[in-house]
Write a protein that holds these residues in place. Structure first.
Motif, PDB file in Angstrom:
ATOM      1  N   ARG A  89      49.197  36.732  44.189  1.00 11.14           N
ATOM      2  CA  ARG A  89      48.358  37.416  43.194  1.00 11.14           C
ATOM      3  C   ARG A  89      47.901  38.793  43.674  1.00 11.14           C
ATOM      4  N   GLU A  90      48.650  39.361  44.620  1.00 10.98           N
ATOM      5  CA  GLU A  90      48.342  40.709  45.103  1.00 10.98           C
ATOM      6  C   GLU A  90      48.747  41.717  44.041  1.00 10.98           C
ATOM      7  N   PRO A  91      47.844  42.632  43.680  1.00 13.04           N
ATOM      8  CA  PRO A  91      48.149  43.607  42.632  1.00 13.04           C
ATOM      9  C   PRO A  91      49.439  44.386  42.866  1.00 13.04           C
ATOM     10  N   SER A  92      49.716  44.768  44.102  1.00  9.94           N
ATOM     11  CA  SER A  92      50.936  45.547  44.373  1.00  9.94           C
ATOM     12  C   SER A  92      52.197  44.724  44.111  1.00  9.94           C
ATOM     13  N   LYS A  93      52.156  43.440  44.408  1.00  7.63           N
ATOM     14  CA  LYS A  93      53.322  42.578  44.172  1.00  7.63           C
ATOM     15  C   LYS A  93      53.502  42.299  42.678  1.00  7.63           C
ATOM     16  N   ILE A  94      52.398  42.158  41.957  1.00  6.61           N
ATOM     17  CA  ILE A  94      52.485  41.968  40.511  1.00  6.61           C
ATOM     18  C   ILE A  94      53.016  43.245  39.861  1.00  6.61           C
ATOM     19  N   ASP A  95      52.548  44.401  40.322  1.00  7.65           N
ATOM     20  CA  ASP A  95      53.068  45.679  39.802  1.00  7.65           C
ATOM     21  C   ASP A  95      54.561  45.799  40.064  1.00  7.65           C
ATOM     22  N   SER A 146      49.076  39.255  32.618  1.00  8.76           N
ATOM     23  CA  SER A 146      47.647  38.966  32.550  1.00  8.76           C
ATOM     24  C   SER A 146      47.335  37.640  33.228  1.00  8.76           C
ATOM     25  N   ARG A 147      48.180  36.643  32.999  1.00  8.71           N
ATOM     26  CA  ARG A 147      47.991  35.345  33.659  1.00  8.71           C
ATOM     27  C   ARG A 147      48.121  35.487  35.168  1.00  8.71           C
ATOM     28  N   MET A 148      49.080  36.299  35.606  1.00  9.02           N
ATOM     29  CA  MET A 148      49.267  36.478  37.050  1.00  9.02           C
ATOM     30  C   MET A 148      48.089  37.237  37.664  1.00  9.02           C
ATOM     31  N   ARG A 149      47.538  38.186  36.912  1.00 14.89           N
ATOM     32  CA  ARG A 149      46.416  38.978  37.429  1.00 14.89           C
ATOM     33  C   ARG A 149      45.093  38.226  37.338  1.00 14.89           C
ATOM     34  N   GLY A 150      45.008  37.274  36.429  1.00 17.33           N
ATOM     35  CA  GLY A 150      43.799  36.465  36.281  1.00 17.33           C
ATOM     36  C   GLY A 150      43.953  35.192  37.072  1.00 17.33           C
ATOM     37  N   ASP A 151      43.282  34.149  36.604  1.00 17.55           N
ATOM     38  CA  ASP A 151      43.387  32.887  37.332  1.00 17.55           C
ATOM     39  C   ASP A 151      44.634  32.107  36.929  1.00 17.55           C
ATOM     40  N   GLY A 152      45.237  32.447  35.775  1.00 21.81           N
ATOM     41  CA  GLY A 152      46.477  31.807  35.366  1.00 21.81           C
ATOM     42  C   GLY A 152      46.335  30.384  34.885  1.00 21.81           C
ATOM     43  N   GLY A 153      45.139  29.858  34.917  1.00 16.98           N
ATOM     44  CA  GLY A 153      44.948  28.472  34.498  1.00 16.98           C
ATOM     45  C   GLY A 153      45.142  27.501  35.650  1.00 16.98           C
ATOM     46  N   ARG A 154      44.798  26.271  35.388  1.00 15.32           N
ATOM     47  CA  ARG A 154      44.821  25.228  36.427  1.00 15.32           C
ATOM     48  C   ARG A 154      46.217  24.977  36.996  1.00 15.32           C
ATOM     49  N   MET A 155      47.206  24.909  36.125  1.00 19.08           N
ATOM     50  CA  MET A 155      48.563  24.637  36.589  1.00 19.08           C
ATOM     51  C   MET A 155      49.100  25.799  37.432  1.00 19.08           C
ATOM     52  N   ALA A 156      48.837  27.029  37.032  1.00 20.59           N
ATOM     53  CA  ALA A 156      49.295  28.193  37.805  1.00 20.59           C
ATOM     54  C   ALA A 156      48.652  28.217  39.189  1.00 20.59           C
ATOM     55  N   GLN A 157      47.379  27.865  39.253  1.00 22.60           N
ATOM     56  CA  GLN A 157      46.703  27.825  40.554  1.00 22.60           C
ATOM     57  C   GLN A 157      47.340  26.784  41.467  1.00 22.60           C
TER      58      GLN A 157
END
Length: 119
Positions: free
Chosen positions: A18-24, A51-62
């Motif tokens: 969830r590092e901003p540079s990797k998401i970018d 947005s999901r990757m930058r946020g918490d993404g929900g329980r399953m993503a976590q």
């Protein structure tokens, strides 16, 4: 341009860290109309996926962020990865693992991610 298997590795790394540079970095390898399809519903559009990757993404993503994924394997135009669920994982239903199938556009952007639980 990285290979399709390298793009999937970049995606999984961005999802996990969830590092901003990797998401970018992964953003340029996502199709505008990408779809993440799962039995729990679908998410459509690059902006929603990011947005999901930058946020918490929900329980399953976590939870999936902490899995040890297999090496990506390309076959028939898709790239597949899988992960076994750790014993005792707090899930609303019992699954043994997760498989992801990545589909691509002609210019090697991820167009669809099929999320399948292994029972």
């Amino acid at each position: 341009m990285p290979s399709r298997t390298e793009i999937v590795s970049l995606y999984l790394d961005a999802q996990k860290s969830r590092e901003p540079s990797k998401i970018d970095e992964i953003e340029k390898y996502l199709a505008h109309d990408i779809v993440l399809a799962s039995p729990m519903g679908s998410t459509s559009g690059k902006d929603k996926i990011l947005s999901r990757m930058r946020g918490d993404g929900g329980r399953m993503a976590q939870m999936t962020a902490n899995l040890a994924w297999s090496a990506p394997v390309e076959s028939g135009g898709t790239v597949d990865v899988g992960a076994d669920m750790p014993a005792g994982a707090p899930l609303p239903f019992p699954i043994r693992g997760i498989d992801l199938k990545f589909s691509f556009t002609a210019d090697d952007r991820i167009s669809k991610i099929d999320f399948s639980p292994r029972m």
